[in-house]
Design an enzyme around this catalytic site. Structure first.
Site, PDB file in Angstrom:
ATOM      1  N   ASN A  11      16.643  14.480   4.831  1.00 27.34           N
ATOM      2  CA  ASN A  11      17.815  14.248   5.071  1.00 27.34           C
ATOM      3  C   ASN A  11      18.158  13.646   3.400  1.00 27.34           C
ATOM      4  O   ASN A  11      17.922  12.468   2.965  1.00 27.34           O
ATOM      5  CB  ASN A  11      18.284  13.071   6.049  1.00 27.34           C
ATOM      6  N   LYS A  13      21.061  12.831   2.363  1.00 31.47           N
ATOM      7  CA  LYS A  13      22.402  11.953   2.416  1.00 31.47           C
ATOM      8  C   LYS A  13      23.191  12.534   1.072  1.00 31.47           C
ATOM      9  O   LYS A  13      23.193  13.791   0.899  1.00 31.47           O
ATOM     10  CB  LYS A  13      21.796  10.647   2.268  1.00 31.47           C
ATOM     11  N   HIS A 101      23.932  10.185  13.145  1.00 32.36           N
ATOM     12  CA  HIS A 101      23.053   9.394  12.016  1.00 32.36           C
ATOM     13  C   HIS A 101      23.540   7.909  12.152  1.00 32.36           C
ATOM     14  O   HIS A 101      24.825   7.795  12.417  1.00 32.36           O
ATOM     15  CB  HIS A 101      23.243   9.899  10.852  1.00 32.36           C
ATOM     16  N   GLU A 103      24.210   5.942   9.645  1.00 29.09           N
ATOM     17  CA  GLU A 103      25.134   5.596   8.506  1.00 29.09           C
ATOM     18  C   GLU A 103      26.700   6.079   9.047  1.00 29.09           C
ATOM     19  O   GLU A 103      27.645   5.639   8.748  1.00 29.09           O
ATOM     20  CB  GLU A 103      24.614   6.462   7.324  1.00 29.09           C
ATOM     21  N   GLU A 173      15.427   6.264  14.794  1.00 32.33           N
ATOM     22  CA  GLU A 173      15.458   5.772  13.318  1.00 32.33           C
ATOM     23  C   GLU A 173      16.039   4.271  13.654  1.00 32.33           C
ATOM     24  O   GLU A 173      17.189   4.050  13.676  1.00 32.33           O
ATOM     25  CB  GLU A 173      16.558   6.463  12.625  1.00 32.33           C
ATOM     26  N   GLY A 179      15.784   2.935   4.757  1.00 34.47           N
ATOM     27  CA  GLY A 179      16.079   2.602   3.198  1.00 34.47           C
ATOM     28  C   GLY A 179      15.913   1.292   2.876  1.00 34.47           C
ATOM     29  O   GLY A 179      16.315   0.700   1.791  1.00 34.47           O
ATOM     30  N   SER A 219      11.982   4.779   6.326  1.00 36.36           N
ATOM     31  CA  SER A 219      10.995   4.319   5.323  1.00 36.36           C
ATOM     32  C   SER A 219       9.846   5.136   5.418  1.00 36.36           C
ATOM     33  O   SER A 219       8.566   4.740   5.272  1.00 36.36           O
ATOM     34  CB  SER A 219      10.914   3.003   5.114  1.00 36.36           C
TER      35      SER A 219
HETATM   36  P1  13P Z   1      14.776   6.256   4.398  1.00 33.12           P
HETATM   37  O1  13P Z   1      13.476   7.248   4.583  1.00 33.12           O
HETATM   38  O2  13P Z   1      15.358   6.238   3.076  1.00 33.12           O
HETATM   39  O3  13P Z   1      14.450   5.189   5.179  1.00 33.12           O
HETATM   40  O4  13P Z   1      16.007   7.050   5.213  1.00 33.12           O
HETATM   41  C1  13P Z   1      15.730   7.282   6.705  1.00 33.12           C
HETATM   42  C2  13P Z   1      16.822   8.183   6.984  1.00 33.12           C
HETATM   43  O5  13P Z   1      17.942   7.478   7.311  1.00 33.12           O
HETATM   44  C3  13P Z   1      16.836   9.566   7.449  1.00 33.12           C
HETATM   45  O6  13P Z   1      17.754  10.160   8.120  1.00 33.12           O
END
Ligand code: 13P
Length: 258
Positions: A11, A13, A101, A103, A173, A179, A219
């Site tokens: 992903n 982003k 997601h 976010e 997640e 992150g 992560s």
């Molecule tokens: P990270 O791997 O940067 O923690 O992000 C995970 C994520 O949100 C994947 O959709």
């Protein structure tokens, strides 16, 4: 139990423009070989503006990496400024679409009911949804993690058919792991994924539970992917930061060699 092929998804982003995407895909394709694609399905989820270029490169070089999107609207077309429809994505050979997601839930206020409408539209356009769920740190500390995950799964998948659920992907997640560098322990990640599979079993039956692929995200790195993937209910990874470098993403895809 049915054999579930792992799905490793990147992903991106809001990272990389279309030229960077082309260079990345070429680099990634040099790092992966047929044995890698045989042992894991791989998808990349660039921003919308890169999909056309990515599709052209994947198609021209016959690279067996699936194209994915990060979001879509549920309507086929209409007055929805700034949105993209499932049909538009399907036309670009997009195979997987992330829905819900954290976010999008947290920053853009997306609710379970909208996630559910998105899933139905993604399936209706012949693509596979990756529905994300997971608790916040606050919910975890208040011992509400299980209830939160169960509620997201129940509401997100409501009204879907058993065979649709059995062929789709759910990503666990935990928000506190995204992150932050704080990966869930393999035991915690397994517990979250097992809970999701239990909810699927309760709502859609044993076949759907045996078929649905459940990814862990938060992560994921080359150094921790193997122990996560060794868990019985973890069928893949949804990778953010570490999917932006071809070197680290290819090492995650080859988790069996870590
Ligand atoms: P990270 O791997 O940067 O923690 O992000 C995970 C994520 O949100 C994947 O959709």
């Amino acid at each position: 139990m049915a054999e579930r092929k792992p799905l490793i998804s990147g992903n991106w982003k809001m990272h990389m423009n279309h030229l960077e995407a082309i260079a990345f895909i070429q680099k990634l394709s040099y790092a992966l070989d047929q044995a890698d694609y045989a042992s894991a399905d791989v998808s990349i989820h660039p921003p919308f503006t890169n999909l056309r270029s990515a599709q052209t490169v994947l198609d021209a070089d016959s690279i067996p990496i699936a194209l994915g999107a990060q979001h879509c609207h549920w309507a086929e077309s209409g007055a929805f400024t700034g949105e993209v429809s499932p049909a538009m994505l399907a036309k670009l050979a997009v195979r997987y679409v992330i829905a819900g997601h954290s976010e999008r839930r947290q920053i853009f206020g997306e609710a379970d009911e909208q996630v559910n409408r998105r899933l139905k539209a993604i399936l209706g356009a012949g693509m596979t949804p990756i529905m994300c769920c997971g608790e916040t740190l606050q919910e975890r500390e208040a011992n509400q993690a299980e209830a939160r995950i169960a509620a997201q799964v129940d509401a997100g998948l409501a009204g879907l058919k058993r065979d649709q659920v059995g062929a789709m992907v759910v990503a666990y997640e935990p928000v506190w792991a995204i992150g932050t560098g704080h990966t869930a322990t393999p035991d915690d990640a397994q517990a979250g994924c097992a809970l999701i599979r239990d909810r699927v079993r309760a709502n859609f039956g044993a076949d759907a539970a045996a078929g649905v692929r459940i990814q862990y995200g938060g992560s994921v790195k080359p150094a921790n992917v193997a122990e996560l993937m060794a868990q019985p209910d973890i069928d893949g990874a949804l990778v953010g930061g570490a999917s932006l470098e071809a070197e680290s993403f290819s090492r995650i895809v080859r988790f069996r060699l870590q």
